[in-house]
Design a protein around this motif. Structure first.
Motif, PDB file in Angstrom:
ATOM      1  N   ILE A 100      36.742  -1.988   5.911  1.00  0.00           N
ATOM      2  CA  ILE A 100      35.831  -3.061   6.323  1.00  0.00           C
ATOM      3  C   ILE A 100      35.505  -2.885   7.805  1.00  0.00           C
ATOM      4  O   ILE A 100      36.440  -2.803   8.636  1.00  0.00           O
ATOM      5  CB  ILE A 100      36.480  -4.451   6.075  1.00  0.00           C
ATOM      6  CG1 ILE A 100      36.733  -4.644   4.576  1.00  0.00           C
ATOM      7  CG2 ILE A 100      35.639  -5.577   6.658  1.00  0.00           C
ATOM      8  CD1 ILE A 100      37.549  -5.886   4.220  1.00  0.00           C
ATOM      9  N   PRO A 101      34.216  -2.794   8.157  1.00  0.00           N
ATOM     10  CA  PRO A 101      33.877  -2.581   9.580  1.00  0.00           C
ATOM     11  C   PRO A 101      34.453  -3.695  10.454  1.00  0.00           C
ATOM     12  O   PRO A 101      34.241  -4.881  10.184  1.00  0.00           O
ATOM     13  CB  PRO A 101      32.340  -2.626   9.571  1.00  0.00           C
ATOM     14  CG  PRO A 101      31.964  -2.226   8.162  1.00  0.00           C
ATOM     15  CD  PRO A 101      33.030  -2.796   7.283  1.00  0.00           C
ATOM     16  N   GLU A 116      28.019   1.889   3.921  1.00  0.00           N
ATOM     17  CA  GLU A 116      29.417   1.439   4.112  1.00  0.00           C
ATOM     18  C   GLU A 116      29.873   0.613   2.910  1.00  0.00           C
ATOM     19  O   GLU A 116      31.004   0.729   2.447  1.00  0.00           O
ATOM     20  CB  GLU A 116      29.530   0.593   5.394  1.00  0.00           C
ATOM     21  CG  GLU A 116      29.475   1.422   6.668  1.00  0.00           C
ATOM     22  CD  GLU A 116      29.229   0.577   7.920  1.00  0.00           C
ATOM     23  OE1 GLU A 116      29.550   1.069   9.017  1.00  0.00           O
ATOM     24  OE2 GLU A 116      28.687  -0.549   7.820  1.00  0.00           O
ATOM     25  N   TYR A 117      28.965  -0.216   2.398  1.00  0.00           N
ATOM     26  CA  TYR A 117      29.317  -1.046   1.229  1.00  0.00           C
ATOM     27  C   TYR A 117      29.609  -0.155   0.025  1.00  0.00           C
ATOM     28  O   TYR A 117      30.561  -0.390  -0.716  1.00  0.00           O
ATOM     29  CB  TYR A 117      28.180  -2.034   0.919  1.00  0.00           C
ATOM     30  CG  TYR A 117      28.456  -2.858  -0.322  1.00  0.00           C
ATOM     31  CD1 TYR A 117      29.303  -3.954  -0.258  1.00  0.00           C
ATOM     32  CD2 TYR A 117      27.892  -2.518  -1.554  1.00  0.00           C
ATOM     33  CE1 TYR A 117      29.586  -4.712  -1.401  1.00  0.00           C
ATOM     34  CE2 TYR A 117      28.165  -3.262  -2.698  1.00  0.00           C
ATOM     35  CZ  TYR A 117      29.014  -4.357  -2.620  1.00  0.00           C
ATOM     36  OH  TYR A 117      29.290  -5.094  -3.739  1.00  0.00           O
ATOM     37  N   PHE A 176      28.335  -4.910   6.916  1.00  0.00           N
ATOM     38  CA  PHE A 176      28.274  -3.605   6.248  1.00  0.00           C
ATOM     39  C   PHE A 176      26.831  -3.125   6.168  1.00  0.00           C
ATOM     40  O   PHE A 176      25.936  -3.914   5.822  1.00  0.00           O
ATOM     41  CB  PHE A 176      28.742  -3.714   4.790  1.00  0.00           C
ATOM     42  CG  PHE A 176      30.212  -3.923   4.580  1.00  0.00           C
ATOM     43  CD1 PHE A 176      30.804  -5.143   4.898  1.00  0.00           C
ATOM     44  CD2 PHE A 176      30.997  -2.927   4.029  1.00  0.00           C
ATOM     45  CE1 PHE A 176      32.157  -5.356   4.679  1.00  0.00           C
ATOM     46  CE2 PHE A 176      32.352  -3.127   3.800  1.00  0.00           C
ATOM     47  CZ  PHE A 176      32.931  -4.339   4.129  1.00  0.00           C
ATOM     48  N   SER A 177      26.641  -1.823   6.380  1.00  0.00           N
ATOM     49  CA  SER A 177      25.380  -1.197   5.980  1.00  0.00           C
ATOM     50  C   SER A 177      25.505  -0.909   4.477  1.00  0.00           C
ATOM     51  O   SER A 177      26.605  -0.997   3.905  1.00  0.00           O
ATOM     52  CB  SER A 177      25.181   0.121   6.742  1.00  0.00           C
ATOM     53  OG  SER A 177      26.190   1.033   6.326  1.00  0.00           O
ATOM     54  N   GLU A 178      24.401  -0.508   3.844  1.00  0.00           N
ATOM     55  CA  GLU A 178      24.460  -0.218   2.395  1.00  0.00           C
ATOM     56  C   GLU A 178      25.420   0.941   2.117  1.00  0.00           C
ATOM     57  O   GLU A 178      26.199   0.901   1.166  1.00  0.00           O
ATOM     58  CB  GLU A 178      23.052   0.097   1.858  1.00  0.00           C
ATOM     59  CG  GLU A 178      23.076   0.256   0.354  1.00  0.00           C
ATOM     60  CD  GLU A 178      21.686   0.258  -0.285  1.00  0.00           C
ATOM     61  OE1 GLU A 178      20.700   0.046   0.460  1.00  0.00           O
ATOM     62  OE2 GLU A 178      21.604   0.464  -1.505  1.00  0.00           O
ATOM     63  N   CYS A 190      32.271  -9.489   9.329  1.00  0.00           N
ATOM     64  CA  CYS A 190      32.309  -8.025   9.411  1.00  0.00           C
ATOM     65  C   CYS A 190      31.096  -7.490   8.643  1.00  0.00           C
ATOM     66  O   CYS A 190      31.035  -7.634   7.404  1.00  0.00           O
ATOM     67  CB  CYS A 190      33.597  -7.500   8.791  1.00  0.00           C
ATOM     68  SG  CYS A 190      35.065  -8.106   9.635  1.00  0.00           S
ATOM     69  N   MET A 208      31.018 -11.568  -0.521  1.00  0.00           N
ATOM     70  CA  MET A 208      30.409 -10.680   0.494  1.00  0.00           C
ATOM     71  C   MET A 208      28.933 -11.009   0.729  1.00  0.00           C
ATOM     72  O   MET A 208      28.170 -10.182   1.255  1.00  0.00           O
ATOM     73  CB  MET A 208      30.607  -9.207   0.088  1.00  0.00           C
ATOM     74  CG  MET A 208      32.085  -8.834   0.067  1.00  0.00           C
ATOM     75  SD  MET A 208      32.403  -7.093  -0.236  1.00  0.00           S
ATOM     76  CE  MET A 208      31.842  -6.329   1.268  1.00  0.00           C
ATOM     77  N   PHE A 234      33.018   1.307   0.315  1.00  0.00           N
ATOM     78  CA  PHE A 234      34.017   0.253   0.123  1.00  0.00           C
ATOM     79  C   PHE A 234      34.124  -0.119  -1.360  1.00  0.00           C
ATOM     80  O   PHE A 234      35.222  -0.240  -1.911  1.00  0.00           O
ATOM     81  CB  PHE A 234      33.608  -0.971   0.964  1.00  0.00           C
ATOM     82  CG  PHE A 234      34.505  -2.153   0.792  1.00  0.00           C
ATOM     83  CD1 PHE A 234      35.791  -2.142   1.329  1.00  0.00           C
ATOM     84  CD2 PHE A 234      34.086  -3.280   0.092  1.00  0.00           C
ATOM     85  CE1 PHE A 234      36.631  -3.231   1.170  1.00  0.00           C
ATOM     86  CE2 PHE A 234      34.922  -4.365  -0.078  1.00  0.00           C
ATOM     87  CZ  PHE A 234      36.197  -4.342   0.474  1.00  0.00           C
ATOM     88  N   LYS A 262      32.554  -4.943  16.559  1.00  0.00           N
ATOM     89  CA  LYS A 262      31.830  -4.875  15.278  1.00  0.00           C
ATOM     90  C   LYS A 262      31.690  -6.249  14.633  1.00  0.00           C
ATOM     91  O   LYS A 262      30.622  -6.621  14.173  1.00  0.00           O
ATOM     92  CB  LYS A 262      32.561  -3.918  14.325  1.00  0.00           C
ATOM     93  CG  LYS A 262      32.501  -2.484  14.789  1.00  0.00           C
ATOM     94  CD  LYS A 262      33.059  -1.542  13.754  1.00  0.00           C
ATOM     95  CE  LYS A 262      32.922  -0.110  14.256  1.00  0.00           C
ATOM     96  NZ  LYS A 262      33.720   0.822  13.468  1.00  0.00           N
TER      97      LYS A 262
END
Ligand code: FAD
Length: 453
Positions: free
Chosen positions: A312-313, A214-215, A210-212, A208, A261, A218, A192
């Motif tokens: 976090i991916p 995933e963000y 993130f898609s929206e 690392c 980020m 988080f 990843k």
């Protein structure tokens, strides 16, 4: 006596001195250990401690070697990094370790002590040592012409901190740590995280992506996680440049996207696109065994950090060798200032020990006192100064203090990520024992007990 430090910095190893006394400022864990080590090498010591005239905001008892918070010296097994450090100290006749053994209380796999008895033991031993004179007085400025160990700890009194800033340059003296978590490189999911630097410039970090969605998950976890309450003397005086990540996040959903980020200039090779957000991981040491989460200094509780940061991916299985924190903590930027012998590059008669030298924790502080005490005594005796082998836990801490490759030097507990990697592939559960075996063998070849006393 061979020394195997990777990079002894340019330094005159033996400085003759006019005054055959080691001055030690601060009778905490580091100063007490340093006094003991110097005295048992036949050198006279003057130990200055400001208590009971003046107390830091955390100290309460008049004793030397006071534990200001927990009564635990952490894991006892030598298969843990801190357990190994303790074993090395025992082998070098550490006063702090002897006091811990004498006042130990049951605590499972940890070494915990009766704090009152522990400090009383240390005080008694030092008071009974004829070569040590204990002077209950605050020192406001060190004398750079006399062999001196500064061991005044994370809450160094203000006049001395100011004087120290004069010696080091104010830019090298810090009053707060701002610690971001560090993960073991081998625990990062490289399926990843991708390697790239922003706009392709400079050394490559790990990123690392993130898609929206995933963000959003988080962000929600980060802004609702539990924070450590501040101590009375820790009124938040954060610099904008090192705000806790959760405080920054609380300013708005998109704030982190313009801060730590920020995805701009980074393209994920798996998608060919810029991710919605990115956490950057930066190598913490030359060996590339440790990575820090850039800009993720935090006051979240430890349990919350592990839970939130594993969202976090790429860090789902992360092994955190250090978690984040922000404390009132006086320390110097040792990679710019100190030699591997723990004395100043510019003022070789002044040594630093303890937390102020850039380590973190009771045991680590005492260990740096042990080394500074040995070297200050050797300086008085016109013997060459020494550096513990790189394979040992003490050598690993010295490597941290003199690590000029780190971009954001912060105090650190001992951990195996600071050690030289082991040769070959060793299963995880056997690694602690392998580090310990290698370290203790190196220590044996370095200094036989009593060899230099
Ligand atoms: C609030 C707090 C809690 C902590 N809790 C833990 C914990 O639970 N576990 C852990 O491992 N670590 C903890 N630490 C981190 C650290 O390991 C300890 O602070 C440790 O005691 C550091 O050892 P030291 O010898 O460097 O300093 P200290 O043990 O603090 O000793 C410094 C001594 O110098 C004296 N002094 C200061 N200025 C002067 C002066 N100008 N002249 C003369 N004397 C002076 C002080 O009175 C003190 O006795 C904590 C730190 C703080 C601030």
């Amino acid at each position: 006596m061979p020394t195997q430090n990777p990079e002894p910095r340019t330094q005159n190893p033996a400085v003759k001195t006019q005054n055959p006394v080691v001055k030690i400022i601060g009778g905490g864990l580091a100063g007490s250990e340093a006094a003991w080590q110097a005295a048992r090498r036949g050198v006279r010591v003057r130990l200055y401690e400001m208590k009971p005239q003046k107390f830091s905001p955390a100290h309460q008892s008049p004793f030397l070697g006071e534990l200001v918070c927990s009564n635990s010296l952490r894991a006892d097994s030598r298969e843990s990094a801190v357990g190994l450090l303790k074993e090395e100290m025992r082998r070098l006749d550490s006063l702090i370790m002897a006091a811990a053994l004498a006042t130990r209380v049951p605590a499972g796999k940890a070494l915990a002590v009766d704090r009152g008895e522990f400090a009383a033991h240390i005080t008694r031993v030092l008071e009974a040592e004829p070569r040590i004179e204990i002077i209950r007085e605050e020192v406001e400025a060190p004398d750079p012409e006399a062999t001196t160990i500064i061991a005044t700890g994370p809450l160094t009194s203000e006049p001395l901190a100011e004087a120290l800033g004069g010696l080091t340059g104010q830019q090298h003296l810090h009053f707060y740590d701002a610690i971001a978590p560090i993960v073991a490189a081998e625990s990062i999911d490289l399926g990843k995280a991708f390697r790239a630097s922003r706009y392709g410039a400079g050394d490559d970090d790990l990123n690392c992506p993130f898609s929206e969605a995933e963000y959003a998950t988080f962000f929600e976890a980060l802004t609702s996680a539990e924070q450590v309450p501040l101590k009375a003397f820790e009124a938040p005086r954060y610099f904008e440049g090192c705000l806790p990540v959760e405080i920054m996040a609380a300013r708005g959903f998109r704030t982190l996207l313009f801060g730590p980020m920020k995805p701009v200039g980074l393209v994920d090779p798996k998608t060919g696109r810029q991710p919605f957000a990115v956490v950057q991981l930066r190598a913490e040491n030359r060996e590339g065994t440790l990575y820090n989460l850039v800009g993720f200094q935090t006051k979240l509780k430890y349990g919350a950090q592990e839970r939130v940061f594993r969202l976090i991916p790429g860090l789902e299985q992360a092994e955190f060798v250090r978690l984040g924190s922000i404390h009132r903590n006086t320390f110097i930027h040792s990679p710019s200032i100190l030699s591997a012998y723990l004395n100043f590059l510019n003022y070789p008669q002044v040594f630093l020990a303890g937390q102020i030298s850039g380590v973190e924790g009771y045991v680590e502080s005492a260990a740096m006192g042990l080394l500074a005490g040995i070297n200050a005594a050797r300086q008085i005796l016109a013997q060459p100064l020494i550096i513990p082998p790189r394979e040992t836990a003490m050598g690993a801490l010295i490597a941290h203090l003199t690590n000029t490759t780190t971009k954001d030097f912060q105090p650190m507990n001992v951990n195996f990520g600071l050690f030289l990697p082991l040769e070959g592939r060793i299963p995880k559960k056997l690694r602690g024992a392998a580090y310990a075996e290698r370290a203790l063998k190196a220590l044996e070849g370095w200094m036989k007990p009593g060899e230099d006393s």
